[in-house]
Design an enzyme around this catalytic site. Sequence first.
Site, PDB file in Angstrom:
ATOM      1  CB  CYS A  87      -0.951   0.001   1.192  1.00 18.48           C
ATOM      2  SG  CYS A  87      -2.089  -1.393   1.191  1.00 18.48           S
ATOM      3  CB  CYS A 117       0.336   0.685   7.721  1.00 21.75           C
ATOM      4  SG  CYS A 117      -1.421   0.696   7.273  1.00 21.75           S
TER       5      CYS A 117
END
Length: 470
Positions: A129, A452
């Site tokens: 991500c 994250c």
Amino acid sequence: MSNQTNASATQESGNQAGAETAQATPDTPKKQAPAIKKSSLENKPVLIDGVRTPFLRSNGAYTPLMSHDLGRFAIQGLLKKTGIDPVEIEQVIMGTVLHEVNTPNVARESMLGAGLAENIPAYTVSMACISSNLSATSVSDMIRLGHIQVGIAGGMDTCSDPPLRLSKKLRQTLARLQKAKSNMDYVKELSKLSFRDLLPDVPSITEFSTGESMGQGCERLVKYAGVSREESDEFAARSHQLAAKAWEDKVYQEMVVPVHVPPKMELIAQDNGPRGETSVKKLLSLKPAFDKQFGVVTAGNSSFLTDGGSAVLFMSHKKAEQLKFQAKAVLVDYVFRAGSPLNELLSGPALTIPVLLDRNGLKADDIDVWEIHEAFASQVVANLKLMESNDFVKNRLGLKKAVGPIPMEKINIWGGSLSLGHPFGATGGRLLTTAAQRLQLFGGRYAVVSGCAAGGHGSAILLENPQFSK
């Protein structure tokens, strides 16, 4: 360049000069120490502007498209918005997560599809991500080192067309069939297959190393940090309400480029994720998705599968002045860290932000803009709590003092991944563009972009308003 790097360069220069002075004799002239080549002001990487496609919930209007289509839409939009002469582009780096086998270097296909020259190199990076966070810092490093003057970073992903494979046993059988010499050989090989072997191999949403899903990892983090269901749903409702208001106030009008989707050339001009009517009461009525008895993660306070692309233009300070471009932000420094995929899967911001601030001599109060990726509402709340914990910051990171508290009114004020959507490879481009826009609109000095990612990774990037940068 960080303060730590400057200090190291100064020390190295001093040591070298001292050694050469010691070797000189009274009868010979002292030899001048060679100049240390530093990242000069001219090579300072600046963010000129960024755009993204509308982010759409998967299996919607973008279903006919491939991932590289979303990338090319973003690059084309960036070229049009900035007016940059395409011949000035020297490098394209894009991030992606769901790799299409027919476009293994999807950055290359995106930039060619956008009409950029064939002699411009392009490559694809993947860090879950935070893939486009990595593409941005990679372009910035090339500029800082003087290898290029102008580059495009960004990313794209489509969850509407995931890369499915044949089962491993079926793939191996087909390979052996290529060597078959008779019909009997075909029959023997095919007879070894079961019905299950004929089913597609769907990509797993679990961590390869642990076998646990992101949601399960989030529940671990939530219990460790002490996040309540109410806190999670309050944050999720806030994200949707702020995103809906931002669209009403036309905040995203210049950051989102409309696209026409073939074959009917349907015009898509806005995200379809934000739900302004979302309330804490509605969210509290939903059942936990992973820990059925004590969990806080629900479908309502989690990000959803999304399709989209983003692109950001970076230049050296010198080149921006030459081409008369007004920079929106300077990329000052960045940190990438990783923790335990089992126990720290979504702790990326807490693992990186304190290190970034400490290295640059900054406090949380010095940061005017915070853009933090919202994988889950409880994940953001948990990371904020960890950064306020002296125990975590001292014992886990080895730093002297905790970060925070970070005022909620500085975090994701125009919504986030929970509401706007999260195309895995494109989110970092959105975060950087939004942070730079906020610095310009409100006149703040510093912004931090953080996220994250799978594998226990985390990223934190420090931006500075050019009007304060020296």
